[in-house]
Design a protein around this motif. Structure first.
Motif, short mmCIF file in Angstrom:
data_model
loop_
_atom_site.label_atom_id
_atom_site.label_comp_id
_atom_site.label_asym_id
_atom_site.label_seq_id
_atom_site.Cartn_x
_atom_site.Cartn_y
_atom_site.Cartn_z
N MET A 1 8.62 3.07 2.60
CA MET A 1 8.60 1.91 1.72
C MET A 1 7.47 0.96 2.13
O MET A 1 7.18 0.80 3.29
CB MET A 1 9.95 1.19 1.85
N PHE A 2 6.86 0.38 1.11
CA PHE A 2 5.83 -0.63 1.39
C PHE A 2 6.49 -2.00 1.55
O PHE A 2 7.44 -2.32 0.85
CB PHE A 2 4.82 -0.70 0.24
N PHE A 3 5.96 -2.78 2.48
CA PHE A 3 6.47 -4.14 2.69
C PHE A 3 5.31 -5.12 2.72
O PHE A 3 4.18 -4.75 3.02
CB PHE A 3 7.19 -4.25 4.03
N HIS A 4 5.64 -6.36 2.39
CA HIS A 4 4.66 -7.43 2.53
C HIS A 4 5.17 -8.33 3.64
O HIS A 4 6.20 -8.98 3.48
CB HIS A 4 4.56 -8.20 1.21
N VAL A 75 0.05 -5.88 3.63
CA VAL A 75 0.89 -4.82 3.07
C VAL A 75 0.98 -3.72 4.12
O VAL A 75 -0.04 -3.24 4.61
CB VAL A 75 0.25 -4.25 1.79
N ILE A 84 14.74 7.52 0.85
CA ILE A 84 14.37 8.60 -0.06
C ILE A 84 13.05 8.23 -0.72
O ILE A 84 12.90 7.11 -1.22
CB ILE A 84 15.46 8.81 -1.12
N GLU A 86 9.13 9.83 -2.65
CA GLU A 86 8.43 10.93 -3.28
C GLU A 86 7.17 11.25 -2.48
O GLU A 86 6.57 10.35 -1.89
CB GLU A 86 8.08 10.56 -4.72
N ARG A 143 10.65 15.15 -4.03
CA ARG A 143 11.43 13.99 -3.60
C ARG A 143 12.25 14.40 -2.39
O ARG A 143 12.98 15.38 -2.44
CB ARG A 143 12.35 13.56 -4.74
N LYS B 24 9.75 -8.75 2.74
CA LYS B 24 9.67 -8.52 1.30
C LYS B 24 9.23 -7.08 1.04
O LYS B 24 8.18 -6.65 1.50
CB LYS B 24 8.68 -9.50 0.69
N CYS B 25 10.05 -6.34 0.30
CA CYS B 25 9.69 -4.97 -0.05
C CYS B 25 8.79 -4.98 -1.28
O CYS B 25 8.87 -5.87 -2.11
CB CYS B 25 10.92 -4.15 -0.38
N LEU B 26 7.98 -3.96 -1.37
CA LEU B 26 7.12 -3.82 -2.55
C LEU B 26 7.37 -2.47 -3.19
O LEU B 26 7.50 -1.46 -2.51
CB LEU B 26 5.64 -3.92 -2.15
N ASN B 28 6.12 0.76 -5.47
CA ASN B 28 4.83 1.46 -5.53
C ASN B 28 3.93 0.85 -6.60
O ASN B 28 2.73 0.70 -6.39
CB ASN B 28 5.06 2.94 -5.84
N VAL B 31 2.35 -2.28 -5.29
CA VAL B 31 1.30 -1.98 -4.31
C VAL B 31 0.05 -1.50 -5.03
O VAL B 31 -1.08 -1.86 -4.67
CB VAL B 31 1.79 -0.91 -3.31
N PHE B 90 15.49 -3.99 -0.55
CA PHE B 90 15.23 -2.57 -0.34
C PHE B 90 15.78 -1.73 -1.49
O PHE B 90 15.13 -0.82 -1.99
CB PHE B 90 15.84 -2.13 1.00
N CYS B 93 13.66 -1.92 -4.64
CA CYS B 93 12.44 -1.13 -4.62
C CYS B 93 12.71 0.37 -4.69
O CYS B 93 11.93 1.10 -5.29
CB CYS B 93 11.63 -1.47 -3.38
N VAL B 94 13.79 0.82 -4.08
CA VAL B 94 14.10 2.25 -4.18
C VAL B 94 14.36 2.61 -5.64
O VAL B 94 13.83 3.60 -6.16
CB VAL B 94 15.33 2.63 -3.32
N ASN B 97 11.13 2.52 -7.60
CA ASN B 97 10.23 3.63 -7.29
C ASN B 97 10.71 4.95 -7.88
O ASN B 97 9.91 5.74 -8.36
CB ASN B 97 10.13 3.82 -5.77
N LEU B 98 12.01 5.19 -7.79
CA LEU B 98 12.50 6.52 -8.13
C LEU B 98 13.03 6.60 -9.56
O LEU B 98 13.19 7.69 -10.10
CB LEU B 98 13.60 6.93 -7.14
#
Lengths: 177, 145
Positions: A1-4, A75, A84, A86, A143, B24-26, B28, B31, B90, B93-94, B97-98
Motif C-alpha cells: 500500500m502507498f502512504f503519505h 509518498v 492483498i 495486484e 492478485r 494517510k493511505c493513498l 493507486n 498515487v 487502509f 484504499c484496499v 484499489n481492488l
C-alpha cells in the motif's frame, strides 16, 4: 500500500550554499538523498512531495558544515503481511513465480499456488490448469495476498499466496468462491 | 534478519505498527495523479541530473497499470463515497484499489470489514446493506468516468 507520511532527516550542507537559495538547495538535497531509498521501517520512499519544515541549523565543530533538521512529506510504498494487492508476474519457474508490485518483489512458492494448477515448461513457462483456461505466465496480472515479509535494513522482500478466495489471475473467469 | 516489528503486523486486522497506524493511505489512482504531475515537472527541467530513481519509475508504471480510475475527479469522488462510511484509511484504499464487485468479495478482501459487519445492530455503523450500497456507488462512478 502507498502512504503519505511525514519523515524527518538531518541534512548536512556545505557553507558555500549559504545564501538566498539556501532553502532550494536543502530541498534538492533532501530529494537527492531520500528518493529511491528503502528502509525496513518506512518502506520505499517513492517521491518527496513537500518540505514542510526546516529547523535551526547547527554548525559542526571543525568542518564548517551545518546540519539542518528537515521535515518532509513523502509518498512511500510499504507492504504489510495480510495485505492483498495486484502485481505483475516477472518470472516463472518450477519453484513458483516472482511478481512485482511497484518497487517490491514478491515470491509465490508452488506450495501457495492452487493444487489444480501445474507447472508447464516450454518456451513460455507457466502455471496452468489442466483445461488451459487459467494460465499464469510472464506479464500476467495476478492478485495475491502477502503472507510474509523479510525486512532488511535497505530492502524489503515478500512472500505471497494465491491459494485463497478471490485471489489469482486477474480477469480469470473461474475465479471466486 | 527479520525485524521484530513485523511479527505484530497484520493488515487483515488493521495492525500496521506505530508508524503507519495513523498514516494517510493513498489509493493507486491517487498515487498515479501525484507521480504523473511530478514526472511532468521533472521533464521540464533542462538539468539531466534530475534522473528519476528506479523506485519512482517502477511505482509509476505500477500505478498506471493498476489504477482503476483515470480521471482525477473520479478519484476524488471515490474517496468521498468511501469516506462517507466509517472505514479505516487502509480499508478505504484496499477497496478503492481492488474494486470488489460483490459483497462477498469485499468481505474476503477486507477481513476487518467482515468482522465488523457481522453484527447487524449497526453499532459501529457498518452493515451489509451499507457495503453493498457503497460498491454500487463505486460502480456508478466507474461507469460515468
Amino acid at each position: 500500500m502507498f502512504f503519505h507520511i511525514v519523515l524527518e532527516r538531518k541534512i548536512q550542507l556545505h557553507p558555500r550554499h549559504f545564501g538566498p537559495h539556501l532553502r532550494d538547495k536543502l530541498i534538492a538535497k533532501v530529494i537527492q538523498e531520500v528518493e529511491g531509498t528503502c528502509s525496513g521501517r518506512h518502506g520505499f520512499v517513492v517521491a518527496v512531495t513537500n518540505v514542510s519544515d526546516v529547523g535551526k541549523g547547527l554548525i559542526r565543530d571543525g568542518t564548517g558544515f551545518v546540519t539542518f533538521p528537515v521535515k518532509y512529506d513523502c509518498v512511500v510504498f510499504r507492504p504489510f503481511r495480510g495485505e492483498i494487492l495486484e502485481s505483475v508476474v516477472t518470472m516463472v519457474n518450477k519453484m513458483g513465480f516472482f511478481a512485482e508490485a511497484g518497487p517490491v518483489q514478491i515470491f509465490v512458492s508452488n506450495h501457495l499456488i492452487p493444487d489444480d494448477m501445474e507447472f508447464q515448461s516450454g518456451d513460455v513457462p507457466c502455471y496452468a490448469t489442466s483445461d488451459g483456461l487459467v494460465k499464469i505466465q510472464k506479464d500476467s496480472e495476478v492478485r495475491l495476498k502477502i503472507v510474509g515479509t523479510r525486512v532488511d535494513v535497505t530492502e524489503i522482500f515478500c512472500i505471497g499466496t494465491i491459494k485463497d478466495d478471490f485471489l489469482g489471475l486477474i480477469g480469470d473467469p473461474t475465479a471466486g468462491g | 534478519m527479520a525485524a521484530t516489528t513485523t511479527e505484530e503486523e497484520d493488515a487483515s486486522e488493521l495492525k500496521l505498527g506505530a508508524d503507519f497506524e495513523k498514516a494517510k493511505c493513498l489509493m493507486n489512482s491517487e498515487v498515479a495523479v501525484i507521480l504523473e504531475r511530478k514526472y511532468e515537472q521533472l521533464q521540464q527541467l533542462p538539468d539531466p541530473a534530475n534522473q528519476v530513481s528506479q523506485v519512482f519509475e517502477k511505482s509509476l508504471q505500477y500505478v498506471k497499470r493498476f489504477s482503476r480510475y483515470q480521471n482525477p475527479n473520479a478519484v476524488k469522488q471515490v474517496r468521498e463515497v468511501l469516506s462517507r462510511n466509517q472505514l479505516a484509511e487502509f480499508e478505504v484504499c484496499v477497496i478503492g484499489n481492488l474494486c470488489p464487485d460483490t459483497l462477498e468479495e469485499a468481505k474476503a478482501l477486507v477481513p476487518s470489514l467482515a468482522k465488523r459487519s457481522k453484527s447487524d445492530d449497526d453499532e459501529d455503523g457498518i452493515t451489509d446493506e451499507k457495503i453493498e450500497q457503497m460498491l454500487a456507488d463505486l460502480a456508478t462512478i466507474k461507469k460515468f468516468e
